[in-house]
Design a protein around this motif. Sequence first.
Motif: not given
Length: 163
Positions: A26-31, A112-117, A119-122
Motif C-alpha cells: 500500500p505504501s508503494a502504491l500511494k507513493a 497508465l491508460a492515458a500515458q501521462t508523465p 506512466w513508465q513507472q506505473v
Amino acid sequence: MNAMTEPDGFLPPRSQWMRCLSSLSPSALKALAATCTADCEVTDLLMPKAGLGLLQLRDSALGEAYFIGEIPLARAHVRILTPTGRVIEGAAFLMDDRVGIVKALAILDAVLAAQTPGWQQVEQALLQGQQTVLEQERVRKLMIETTRVDFSLLSAAEENDDV
C-alpha cells in the motif's frame, strides 16, 4: 491471469490491472500515485467509499437467489488535470476496505491508460505486480496438486477388505 497481452506487448489486459497493482505494498502504491500527480489537480468524481457488498448466488435446484455472505468493497473514480491542460480519468473497484489504496489505484489507472508523465513507472509497478500474481497462482496450483486425492485406490482397498 491469462496469457493474452495487449498490442504493445507485455502488459496484462486492463481488466487485470487492479489485481496486479493491488498485490504491491500500500505504501508503494500511494507513493507512486503521489509522484505521478505531484503537479496535477486530482478531483474525486465519485467520493472514495468502502463498505460491504452482499454476495448472491442462485440455488441450482430451485433457481432461487440467496446471499452467502458479505465481502468488503471499495471504489473510487478520479479526474486528473495535468499541467498541460489534459483531462484524464481513472477508476478502481476492489475487494478491499481501504479507501486510500483504492484512490491511489484509480489514479494509477488513469496515468497508465492515458500515458501521462510517470506512466513508465506505473507500467513497471504493474509488471512487478503481475509477477507477484503469477507466483501466487503457481504456489496455489502447487498446493492444490499436493492435496489431490486419488480415489481409485479406495475402490481397490475395499475389494481387498472383502476377502
